[in-house]
Scaffold this active site. Structure first.
Site, PDB file in Angstrom:
ATOM      1  N   SER A 133      41.281  13.174 -15.762  1.00 41.25           N
ATOM      2  CA  SER A 133      40.030  12.625 -15.242  1.00 41.25           C
ATOM      3  C   SER A 133      40.002  11.111 -15.389  1.00 41.25           C
ATOM      4  O   SER A 133      40.273  10.569 -16.465  1.00 41.25           O
ATOM      5  CB  SER A 133      38.840  13.228 -15.986  1.00 41.25           C
ATOM      6  OG  SER A 133      38.679  14.583 -15.688  1.00 41.25           O
ATOM      7  N   HIS A 166      31.988  10.940 -16.953  1.00 45.87           N
ATOM      8  CA  HIS A 166      31.992  12.019 -17.941  1.00 45.87           C
ATOM      9  C   HIS A 166      33.065  11.823 -19.010  1.00 45.87           C
ATOM     10  O   HIS A 166      33.011  12.462 -20.066  1.00 45.87           O
ATOM     11  CB  HIS A 166      32.142  13.384 -17.252  1.00 45.87           C
ATOM     12  CG  HIS A 166      33.525  13.692 -16.765  1.00 45.87           C
ATOM     13  ND1 HIS A 166      33.890  13.565 -15.433  1.00 45.87           N
ATOM     14  CD2 HIS A 166      34.631  14.139 -17.406  1.00 45.87           C
ATOM     15  CE1 HIS A 166      35.159  13.906 -15.301  1.00 45.87           C
ATOM     16  NE2 HIS A 166      35.629  14.265 -16.477  1.00 45.87           N
ATOM     17  N   THR A 177      28.375  16.397  -8.625  1.00 46.91           N
ATOM     18  CA  THR A 177      27.601  15.165  -8.737  1.00 46.91           C
ATOM     19  C   THR A 177      26.554  15.146  -7.632  1.00 46.91           C
ATOM     20  O   THR A 177      26.536  16.000  -6.741  1.00 46.91           O
ATOM     21  CB  THR A 177      28.499  13.919  -8.596  1.00 46.91           C
ATOM     22  OG1 THR A 177      29.172  13.968  -7.328  1.00 46.91           O
ATOM     23  CG2 THR A 177      29.518  13.841  -9.722  1.00 46.91           C
ATOM     24  N   ASP A 187      29.690   9.918 -10.843  1.00 50.44           N
ATOM     25  CA  ASP A 187      30.591  10.173 -11.973  1.00 50.44           C
ATOM     26  C   ASP A 187      31.616   9.055 -12.128  1.00 50.44           C
ATOM     27  O   ASP A 187      32.803   9.305 -12.324  1.00 50.44           O
ATOM     28  CB  ASP A 187      31.286  11.527 -11.812  1.00 50.44           C
ATOM     29  CG  ASP A 187      31.991  11.973 -13.100  1.00 50.44           C
ATOM     30  OD1 ASP A 187      31.623  11.459 -14.171  1.00 50.44           O
ATOM     31  OD2 ASP A 187      32.911  12.806 -13.027  1.00 50.44           O
TER      32      ASP A 187
END
Length: 370
Positions: free
Chosen positions: A207, A103, A190, A133
């Site tokens: 992240s 992402h 996810t 992800d």
């Protein structure tokens, strides 16, 4: 020397010994370093400086930009705007391979990587895996320090962990916490969820960054934080490094992750649901829908059947069934035991390719296929 003199001399020595011990205690309390107990530089108690020093150079900043078009009214020209975002990444190979969250780079028109020493590089995209992800990038740069990989399956609840990343553009930020739980799933983040939960502070920009143990080894990729409610704090999630390693290996070899797929939409039943079917609890999983002409459909499985086992492995939860099938490569034959009309049946299905097949939902229900 008389007996009286010896007695007096003994009392004098005793008093001296007591006074000496008292003085020594005072000195030790005031100056413990006289016993050589002062910690050496970099080895202070409760310090994780060595762990950070061993891993921080492997954590990078990732900056992305996205250009979006805004349509005007009739006869008006469309206008464009650029949105920038930031995240983190981890160098896992000195050849320039960097793992981050999918992402972080999804939909980006431009991506740049800033190393800990300030150098900036433009990466190439090796591959992505939206189901976990994760994304793999590669940069062309020398003198790169790859992080040491730990074992996430050996971490225990209560172990100290450190998060390193780029929150709000503050590069190389380190926060501390403990492991609150392992194997967290059913979060809706996810498709395949097996998160490490921690209370280490993770904010916007973290992240894709590193979650390390006290030896400086990577044990997870920081990916999410629950922050929708003001009163919720200290709940963050990281993808365990064991899962990351498998995905990275597949992306390096094939550019994508090969996973099996049967085309099933499943439902776990309550005690009442099992009673109505006349089956013991935890017999299996009810199939709400089956993808028309998918692998399970071609094997004769239909909606209303109860999936009991796959290749001899009992199926007890939706997530377990999903992970079990995904663990086989497309083209693998799977022996399936299921229940229908009061009896157990057995059939064989050939696993399909999840990445290619999951775009089409089952025809019997609007729910997405598993």
């Amino acid at each position: 020397m008389s007996t009286s003199s010896l007695r007096n001399f003994g009392l004098f020595l005793l008093r001296c010994t007591i006074v000496g011990l008292a003085v020594a205690c005072v000195i030790i309390i005031a100056r413990p370093d006289v016993l050589g107990s002062k910690p050496a530089a970099g080895q202070q108690r409760n310090s994780y400086a060595d762990a950070v020093a061993a891993s921080a150079r492997s954590v990078v900043n990732i900056y992305t930009s996205r250009v979006t078009a805004q349509q005007g009214g009739p006869g008006q020209t469309a206008t464009y705007s650029e949105q920038t975002n930031l995240g983190s990444g981890v160098i896992i190979d000195s050849a320039g391979f960097i793992v981050t969250n999918y992402h972080v780079i999804a939909g980006a028109n431009a991506v740049s990587v800033q190393l800990a020493d300030g150098r900036i590089a433009s990466p190439r995209l090796v591959g992505t895996d939206a189901d976990t992800d994760l994304a793999l990038l590669q940069i062309d740069a020398g003198d790169l320090q790859a992080i040491s990989l730990g074992r996430s399956d050996q971490m225990q609840i209560g172990d100290v962990v450190l998060a390193i990343g780029n929150p709000y553009g503050l590069s190389q930020t380190v926060t501390q916490g403990i492991i609150s739980a392992t194997g967290r799933g059913l979060l809706g983040l996810t498709t395949f969820e097996n998160y490490i939960q921690t209370d280490a502070a993770i904010n916007s920009g973290n992240s894709g960054g590193a979650l390390i143990n006290t030896r400086g080894e990577l044990i997870g990729i920081n990916t999410a934080v629950i922050s929708r409610e003001v009163n919720i704090q200290g709940i963050s999630f990281a993808i365990p490094v064991n899962l990351v390693s498998g995905v990275v290996r597949a992306l390096r070899e094939d550019g994508r992750v090969l996973r099996g797929w049967l085309g099933l939409d499943m439902q776990q039943l309550t005690s009442e649901g099992w009673r109505q079917l006349g089956l013991p609890e935890d017999t299996g999983i009810l199939l709400r829908a089956v993808q028309h002409q998918g692998p399970a459909w071609q094997a004769g499985i239909r909606p209303g059947d109860v999936l009991v086992s796959i290749n001899g492995e009992r199926v007890l939860t939706n997530q377990q069934a999903l992970l079990t099938v995904a663990g086989y490569k497309p083209g693998t034959p799977l022996n399936i035991v299921y229940w229908r009309d009061g009896q157990m049946r057995e059939t064989q299905a050939v696993a399909g390719d999840r990445a290619r097949e999951t775009a089409a939902p089952p025809q019997e229900t609007p729910a997405a296929a598993s």
